[in-house]
Scaffold this active site. Structure first.
Site, PDB file in Angstrom:
ATOM      1  N   GLY A 155      -4.234  14.350   4.988  1.00  0.00           N
ATOM      2  CA  GLY A 155      -4.479  14.005   3.599  1.00  0.00           C
ATOM      3  C   GLY A 155      -5.314  14.681   3.388  1.00  0.00           C
ATOM      4  N   GLY A 159       0.892  16.729   7.629  1.00  0.00           N
ATOM      5  CA  GLY A 159       1.060  16.574   9.535  1.00  0.00           C
ATOM      6  C   GLY A 159       2.778  16.194   9.295  1.00  0.00           C
ATOM      7  N   ARG A 199      -6.409  21.559  17.331  1.00  0.00           N
ATOM      8  CA  ARG A 199      -7.578  20.957  16.258  1.00  0.00           C
ATOM      9  C   ARG A 199      -8.210  22.081  17.020  1.00  0.00           C
ATOM     10  NH1 ARG A 199      -6.663  15.017  12.879  1.00  0.00           N
ATOM     11  NH2 ARG A 199      -5.231  16.490  11.343  1.00  0.00           N
ATOM     12  N   LYS A 251       7.881   9.759   0.817  1.00  0.00           N
ATOM     13  CA  LYS A 251       7.766   9.261  -0.964  1.00  0.00           C
ATOM     14  C   LYS A 251       7.255  10.178  -1.879  1.00  0.00           C
ATOM     15  CE  LYS A 251       7.443   4.442   1.009  1.00  0.00           C
ATOM     16  NZ  LYS A 251       6.693   4.014   1.388  1.00  0.00           N
TER      17      LYS A 251
HETATM   18  P1  ADP Z   1       3.825  15.190   5.687  1.00  0.00           P
HETATM   19  O1  ADP Z   1       3.094  14.895   6.298  1.00  0.00           O
HETATM   20  O2  ADP Z   1       4.056  16.795   6.278  1.00  0.00           O
HETATM   21  O3  ADP Z   1       3.607  15.193   3.944  1.00  0.00           O
HETATM   22  P2  ADP Z   1       5.369  13.211   5.014  1.00  0.00           P
HETATM   23  O4  ADP Z   1       4.382  12.549   5.944  1.00  0.00           O
HETATM   24  O5  ADP Z   1       4.962  12.648   3.337  1.00  0.00           O
HETATM   25  O6  ADP Z   1       5.634  14.645   4.946  1.00  0.00           O
HETATM   26  O7  ADP Z   1       6.633  12.827   5.122  1.00  0.00           O
HETATM   27  C1  ADP Z   1       7.206  12.827   6.333  1.00  0.00           C
HETATM   28  C2  ADP Z   1       8.669  11.902   6.726  1.00  0.00           C
HETATM   29  O8  ADP Z   1       8.946  11.650   6.148  1.00  0.00           O
HETATM   30  C3  ADP Z   1       8.949  11.417   7.997  1.00  0.00           C
HETATM   31  O9  ADP Z   1       8.603  11.404   8.712  1.00  0.00           O
HETATM   32  C4  ADP Z   1      10.297  12.147   7.756  1.00  0.00           C
HETATM   33  O10 ADP Z   1      11.562  12.175   8.370  1.00  0.00           O
HETATM   34  C5  ADP Z   1      10.571  11.546   6.295  1.00  0.00           C
HETATM   35  N1  ADP Z   1      11.919  12.334   5.083  1.00  0.00           N
HETATM   36  C6  ADP Z   1      12.227  13.490   5.016  1.00  0.00           C
HETATM   37  N2  ADP Z   1      13.477  13.409   4.786  1.00  0.00           N
HETATM   38  C7  ADP Z   1      13.473  11.809   4.228  1.00  0.00           C
HETATM   39  C8  ADP Z   1      15.086  11.005   4.433  1.00  0.00           C
HETATM   40  N3  ADP Z   1      15.566  12.062   2.723  1.00  0.00           N
HETATM   41  N4  ADP Z   1      15.062  10.116   4.383  1.00  0.00           N
HETATM   42  C9  ADP Z   1      13.700   9.221   4.544  1.00  0.00           C
HETATM   43  N5  ADP Z   1      12.924   9.969   5.148  1.00  0.00           N
HETATM   44  C10 ADP Z   1      12.911  10.889   5.005  1.00  0.00           C
HETATM   45 MG    MG Z   2       2.766  12.276   7.051  1.00  0.00          MG
END
Ligand code: ADP
Ligand code: MG
Length: 426
Positions: free
Chosen positions: A376, A353, A36, A197
């Site tokens: 976000g 992230g 960043r 989620k």
């Molecule tokens: P990003 O930050 O890239 O938007 P998220 O914050 O939505 O992604 O999700 C990231 C998290 O999702 C990670 O910590 C990862 O461990 C979790 N994750 C991915 N696949 C699974 C799974 N099958 N079961 C539980 N957690 C998961």
């Molecule tokens: Mg995340």
């Protein structure tokens, strides 16, 4: 882009207050990931080169309105100093006599960083008096903090209401790359969405539904979709209260003719921890006391095949629990595949992230067309929301239209009482 940028402003000899997003991970007093900081160097270098006095302001962590020693910006300033090869002093506090004095002494071509804005609760509260004090430090305001643009704080919304406000070069790059996805993606356009989620990705799935040709869904959120399709997911992460939403999205994809792929095989583990027993099973045969932790090899293959024709790809969210190396194959192979695609001319944009962290861990970030610095913020942008920190920046004036040649009909007087308008010239 419809916002004025720092290149449109006359900054020579002016004091320019720049909101940057230097909220970087710090470990043992050192910056752990400086991406960043690096991302804002073009704006900082441009301003210094134009002989402006540059006042940088940022938040770091969540000190919640109190001075927290470990959240001081000194390590950030040190890293910036090393990167731009010049000293970057930090004020003792974002506001106060010492800061006012330091700014008064600042000469054109010099720079200064204000201490962590969030040491004052007034920052997140968008307090008008705090914003007014900050605004008094500059003649102009530049926002280069895309990662904070979805927050209406004093430094992102309060100050730019008081000063002529421009987008920085990073902000411009983010807006340009992300709006291209929504407005004019090369087709086919595919989105790979993963992460923990569904609830946090519902809005983006729904908004992208109107633009994408293909969705590939993995990660924990895929479980809720599998359940919506009548499968069971054992002990896996599941949002029971989102099953209906997932079913609605599946139906929407079907009626919009959008391809929607879910994992057909998955890696399951006894526990979601390092060293736990694990195996690959078909998605409709997930055993009761096991948890899905990654997509399986057949799904990796199907996903790549589905991405083959795409000319634009957006990726958000890891496809498995990649923090545990054994459960990171799906995420890592997607990162490598997308890096290869970007190198051969496909537009590949990543945001989020954790997914970006996975790409960076593999040293592949520079291969991508664009990696958003805002987790976000990039999601909210792609949800079609107007981000308050962007909305407040000066709009680019409409290009002057050629003087209309009055058509004969327009010279006729409108009938009394009629509200006829001059015909618009396009
Ligand atoms: P990003 O930050 O890239 O938007 P998220 O914050 O939505 O992604 O999700 C990231 C998290 O999702 C990670 O910590 C990862 O461990 C979790 N994750 C991915 N696949 C699974 C799974 N099958 N079961 C539980 N957690 C998961
Ligand atoms: Mg995340």
């Amino acid at each position: 882009m419809d916002k004025l940028t720092v290149r449109d402003a006359d900054v020579a000899g002016k004091r320019v207050l720049v909101r940057v997003d230097f909220n970087v991970p710090i470990e043992d007093g050192k910056v752990k990931d400086d991406s960043r900081i690096r991302a804002s160097i073009p704006t900082i270098a441009y301003l210094l080169d134009q002989n402006a006095s540059v006042i940088l302001m940022s938040h770091l962590g969540r000190p919640n309105g109190k001075i927290v020693e470990s959240a001081r910006l000194r390590p950030v300033a040190e890293r910036l100093s090393a990167l731009i090869r010049r000293h970057v002093p930090v004020t003792g506090d974002a506001i106060g006599i010492g800061t006012t004095d330091a700014i008064a002494r600042l000469k054109p071509g010099q720079l200064l960083m204000l201490e962590n804005l969030r040491f004052h609760a007034e920052e997140e509260a968008n307090d008008p008096a705090f914003a007014k004090t900050l605004a008094s430090y500059g003649d102009l305001y530049v926002n280069d903090a895309f990662g904070t643009a979805h927050r209406a704080h004093a430094s992102t919304v309060g100050v730019p209401k008081l000063l002529p406000a421009y987008a920085g070069l990073l902000m411009e790059l983010e807006i340009r790359n992300l709006s291209a996805l929504l407005e004019s993606p090369g087709r086919p356009f595919a989105a790979v969405i993963g992460g923990a989620k569904v609830s946090s990705k519902l809005a983006v799935l729904e908004h992208l539904m109107t633009t994408v040709d293909t969705f590939l869904v993995g990660g924990g959120m895929a479980n809720t979709f599998l359940v919506a399709k009548g499968m069971s997911v054992g002990k896996s992460l599941l949002e029971k209260d989102r099953v209906e939403d997932a079913a609605r999205i599946l139906a929407a994809a079907e009626s919009a003719g959008v391809q929607f792929l879910l994992p057909t095989d998955v890696v399951v583990a006894k526990e979601v921890t390092r060293g736990a027993e694990h195996k690959t099973v078909l998605a409709h045969k997930i055993p009761n006391s096991w948890s899905v932790v990654d997509i399986g090899p057949a799904t990796r293959h199907t996903f790549e095949e589905a991405l083959e024709p795409a000319r634009t790809i957006f990726w958000n969210g890891p496809l498995g629990v990649f923090e545990v190396p054994t459960f990171g194959d799906g995420t890592r192979s997607m990162a490598r595949y997308l890096a290869r695609r970007a190198e051969t001319g496909t537009t590949v944009v990543a945001g989020g992230g954790d997914s970006v962290a996975a790409i960076e861990e593999l040293g592949l970030a520079s291969k991508f067309t664009h990696i958003s610095t805002g987790g976000g913020a990039s999601l909210e942008f792609l949800e079609g929301k107007e981000l308050p920190g962007i909305a407040v920046l000066l709009d680019r004036p409409e290009p002057a239209k050629p003087a209309p040649v009055a058509p004969v009909a327009a010279t006729r007087k409108p009938a009394a009482g009629s509200k006829q308008k001059t015909p618009a010239v396009r």
